[in-house]
Scaffold this motif. Structure first.
Motif, mmCIF file in Angstrom:
data_model
loop_
_atom_site.group_PDB
_atom_site.id
_atom_site.type_symbol
_atom_site.label_atom_id
_atom_site.label_comp_id
_atom_site.label_asym_id
_atom_site.label_seq_id
_atom_site.Cartn_x
_atom_site.Cartn_y
_atom_site.Cartn_z
ATOM 1 N N TYR A 39 0.859 -1.198 0.000
ATOM 2 C CA TYR A 39 0.000 0.000 0.000
ATOM 3 C C TYR A 39 0.892 1.245 0.000
ATOM 4 O O TYR A 39 0.695 2.169 -0.793
ATOM 5 N N GLY A 40 1.900 1.213 0.886
ATOM 6 C CA GLY A 40 2.857 2.323 0.944
ATOM 7 C C GLY A 40 3.653 2.432 -0.349
ATOM 8 O O GLY A 40 3.900 3.536 -0.845
ATOM 9 N N ALA A 41 4.038 1.285 -0.913
ATOM 10 C CA ALA A 41 4.813 1.293 -2.152
ATOM 11 C C ALA A 41 4.006 1.894 -3.299
ATOM 12 O O ALA A 41 4.542 2.640 -4.134
ATOM 13 N N ALA A 42 2.693 1.597 -3.349
ATOM 14 C CA ALA A 42 1.846 2.135 -4.414
ATOM 15 C C ALA A 42 1.700 3.644 -4.264
ATOM 16 O O ALA A 42 1.654 4.379 -5.267
ATOM 17 N N ILE A 43 1.634 4.126 -3.009
ATOM 18 C CA ILE A 43 1.586 5.573 -2.768
ATOM 19 C C ILE A 43 2.875 6.212 -3.301
ATOM 20 O O ILE A 43 2.846 7.252 -3.956
ATOM 21 N N CYS A 44 4.027 5.540 -3.058
ATOM 22 C CA CYS A 44 5.313 6.051 -3.550
ATOM 23 C C CYS A 44 5.360 6.052 -5.078
ATOM 24 O O CYS A 44 5.921 6.974 -5.687
ATOM 25 N N LEU A 45 4.770 5.024 -5.713
ATOM 26 C CA LEU A 45 4.719 4.968 -7.176
ATOM 27 C C LEU A 45 3.941 6.169 -7.722
ATOM 28 O O LEU A 45 4.381 6.819 -8.686
ATOM 29 N N ALA A 46 2.801 6.478 -7.097
ATOM 30 C CA ALA A 46 2.004 7.633 -7.537
ATOM 31 C C ALA A 46 2.797 8.921 -7.353
ATOM 32 O O ALA A 46 2.811 9.786 -8.233
ATOM 33 N N ILE A 47 3.508 9.042 -6.203
ATOM 34 C CA ILE A 47 4.303 10.255 -5.945
ATOM 35 C C ILE A 47 5.433 10.373 -6.970
ATOM 36 O O ILE A 47 5.726 11.468 -7.467
ATOM 37 N N TRP A 48 6.053 9.244 -7.331
ATOM 38 C CA TRP A 48 7.137 9.232 -8.327
ATOM 39 C C TRP A 48 6.636 9.774 -9.662
ATOM 40 O O TRP A 48 7.272 10.628 -10.295
ATOM 41 N N LEU A 49 5.463 9.290 -10.113
ATOM 42 C CA LEU A 49 4.912 9.734 -11.396
ATOM 43 C C LEU A 49 4.544 11.220 -11.343
ATOM 44 O O LEU A 49 4.820 11.979 -12.284
ATOM 45 N N GLU A 57 13.015 19.801 -10.455
ATOM 46 C CA GLU A 57 13.286 20.106 -9.044
ATOM 47 C C GLU A 57 12.504 19.222 -8.080
ATOM 48 O O GLU A 57 13.109 18.634 -7.171
ATOM 49 N N PRO A 58 11.162 19.118 -8.246
ATOM 50 C CA PRO A 58 10.448 18.185 -7.356
ATOM 51 C C PRO A 58 10.948 16.752 -7.530
ATOM 52 O O PRO A 58 11.041 15.999 -6.569
ATOM 53 N N TYR A 59 11.327 16.382 -8.783
ATOM 54 C CA TYR A 59 11.810 15.025 -9.012
ATOM 55 C C TYR A 59 13.132 14.794 -8.285
ATOM 56 O O TYR A 59 13.390 13.696 -7.797
ATOM 57 N N GLY A 60 13.955 15.854 -8.213
ATOM 58 C CA GLY A 60 15.244 15.731 -7.525
ATOM 59 C C GLY A 60 15.086 15.312 -6.078
ATOM 60 O O GLY A 60 15.898 14.546 -5.544
ATOM 61 N N PHE A 61 14.021 15.801 -5.431
ATOM 62 C CA PHE A 61 13.758 15.426 -4.032
ATOM 63 C C PHE A 61 13.472 13.929 -3.927
ATOM 64 O O PHE A 61 14.025 13.233 -3.080
ATOM 65 N N VAL A 62 12.604 13.425 -4.846
ATOM 66 C CA VAL A 62 12.265 11.997 -4.855
ATOM 67 C C VAL A 62 13.507 11.162 -5.159
ATOM 68 O O VAL A 62 13.760 10.137 -4.520
ATOM 69 N N ASP A 63 14.306 11.652 -6.132
ATOM 70 C CA ASP A 63 15.549 10.982 -6.519
ATOM 71 C C ASP A 63 16.484 10.858 -5.317
ATOM 72 O O ASP A 63 17.057 9.789 -5.068
ATOM 73 N N ALA A 64 16.588 11.965 -4.532
ATOM 74 C CA ALA A 64 17.481 11.963 -3.367
ATOM 75 C C ALA A 64 17.027 10.924 -2.341
ATOM 76 O O ALA A 64 17.853 10.210 -1.766
ATOM 77 N N VAL A 65 15.701 10.855 -2.112
ATOM 78 C CA VAL A 65 15.173 9.884 -1.143
ATOM 79 C C VAL A 65 15.442 8.456 -1.629
ATOM 80 O O VAL A 65 15.882 7.591 -0.869
ATOM 81 N N LEU A 66 15.192 8.207 -2.949
ATOM 82 C CA LEU A 66 15.372 6.855 -3.490
ATOM 83 C C LEU A 66 16.839 6.439 -3.488
ATOM 84 O O LEU A 66 17.153 5.254 -3.360
ATOM 85 N N SER A 67 17.753 7.427 -3.631
ATOM 86 C CA SER A 67 19.173 7.093 -3.709
ATOM 87 C C SER A 67 19.813 6.954 -2.334
ATOM 88 O O SER A 67 20.892 6.364 -2.209
ATOM 89 N N ALA A 68 19.183 7.519 -1.282
ATOM 90 C CA ALA A 68 19.741 7.416 0.071
ATOM 91 C C ALA A 68 19.658 5.974 0.557
ATOM 92 O O ALA A 68 18.933 5.153 -0.020
ATOM 93 N N TRP A 69 20.397 5.678 1.624
ATOM 94 C CA TRP A 69 20.444 4.281 2.112
ATOM 95 C C TRP A 69 19.059 3.787 2.510
ATOM 96 O O TRP A 69 18.697 2.642 2.247
ATOM 97 N N TYR A 70 18.238 4.685 3.114
ATOM 98 C CA TYR A 70 16.902 4.226 3.543
ATOM 99 C C TYR A 70 15.992 4.015 2.335
ATOM 100 O O TYR A 70 15.133 3.126 2.361
#
Lengths: 132, 132
Positions: A39-49, A57-70
């Motif tokens: 459910y959380g992953a699907a929310i993240c998929l929607a946020i990614w799109l 710029e907004p994509y850079g924030f998502v990119d930073a979160v996805l690239s971090a260790w967490y």
């Protein structure tokens, strides 16, 4: 519900604390847990799109979160959860036909779903690292 | 019940549509039909995106979403996936949440959040493809 005792008054079967853990029980619980996780992953998929449509710029924030260790850890867990929910979902579709319901068959297919969940993220990592 | 002996209605006719929720098989069947679609869509999405957007860069993401096959596939994934997860979470909520007010709020959120996210994500895919 007229006349029925309230949920707190009903007798409770002493099941969780005294039952021996078996693999079909774990597979059932894991199906729910991974479903809630996805459910959380699907929310993240929607946020990614949506972030991709909003611009760099907004994509850079998502990119930073996805690239971090967490983010990487979360993606590992998402792939494992998806693989498990997929394998166990197919297992349930087979069950719906009436096949595979003997204890021995159900145990074997439950172990297969769990092992597939462990192998799938490693397989995807190997595909990204050595293939394609 | 007092006049049941004089009633012309059959026992089945009297209990029909008086179950826990008045219905049930609709969601049961929808959950299985959507799962069959997701067996194909979910692995395709994970492998396709992982191979194309491996460094999570903005341009790679836009490139991937701009491909017509990927756009149609991801719209199907979002629409069917979020419907599937909403049905699944509804089942979890009615199983574990006993307090009527909390249950009602969670059921409302579970209906609203996936719908809003699905519309947002699908609009985002169209925006990337057709621009402004």
């Amino acid at each position: 519900m007229a006349g029925a005792p309230s949920p707190h008054d009903r007798p409770i079967a002493p099941h969780v604390s005294i039952w021996r853990w078996h693999v079909t029980m774990a597979s059932s619980i894991l199906h729910r847990v991974t479903g809630v996780g996805l459910y959380g992953a699907a929310i993240c998929l929607a946020i990614w799109l949506i972030a991709a449509a909003l611009g760099p710029e907004p994509y850079g924030f998502v990119d930073a979160v996805l690239s971090a260790w967490y983010g990487q850890l979360a993606m590992y867990l998402v792939v494992a959860s998806l693989a498990y929910h997929l394998a166990n979902g197919i297992r349930h579709l087979v069950f719906d036909t009436g096949a595979g319901l003997t204890p021995a068959d159900a145990d074997t297919s439950a172990w297969f779903a769990i092992l597939f969940a462990l192998a799938a993220p490693i397989g995807l990592w190997a595909l990204l690292t050595f293939g394609g | 019940m007092s006049n049941s002996e004089r009633s012309m209605r059959t026992p089945l006719g009297r209990v029909r549509a008086h179950g826990a929720s008045g219905e049930g098989t609709g969601h049961f069947i929808a959950q299985r039909v959507t799962s069959i679609a997701l067996v194909l869509l979910a692995p395709w999405f994970v492998v396709s995106v992982a191979l194309a957007v491996r460094d999570a860069s903005y341009l790679a993401a836009i490139d991937w979403i701009s491909d017509p096959v990927n756009a149609v596939g991801v719209i199907l994934l979002v629409a069917i996936g979020l419907y599937h997860m909403s049905i699944g979470m509804q089942e979890v909520i009615v199983d574990y949440i006993l307090k009527p007010s909390t249950k009602m709020i969670l059921l409302f959120l579970n209906a609203a959040v996936p719908l809003v996210l699905a519309v947002g994500a699908i609009f985002a895919v169209l925006l990337v493809n057709f621009g402004v």
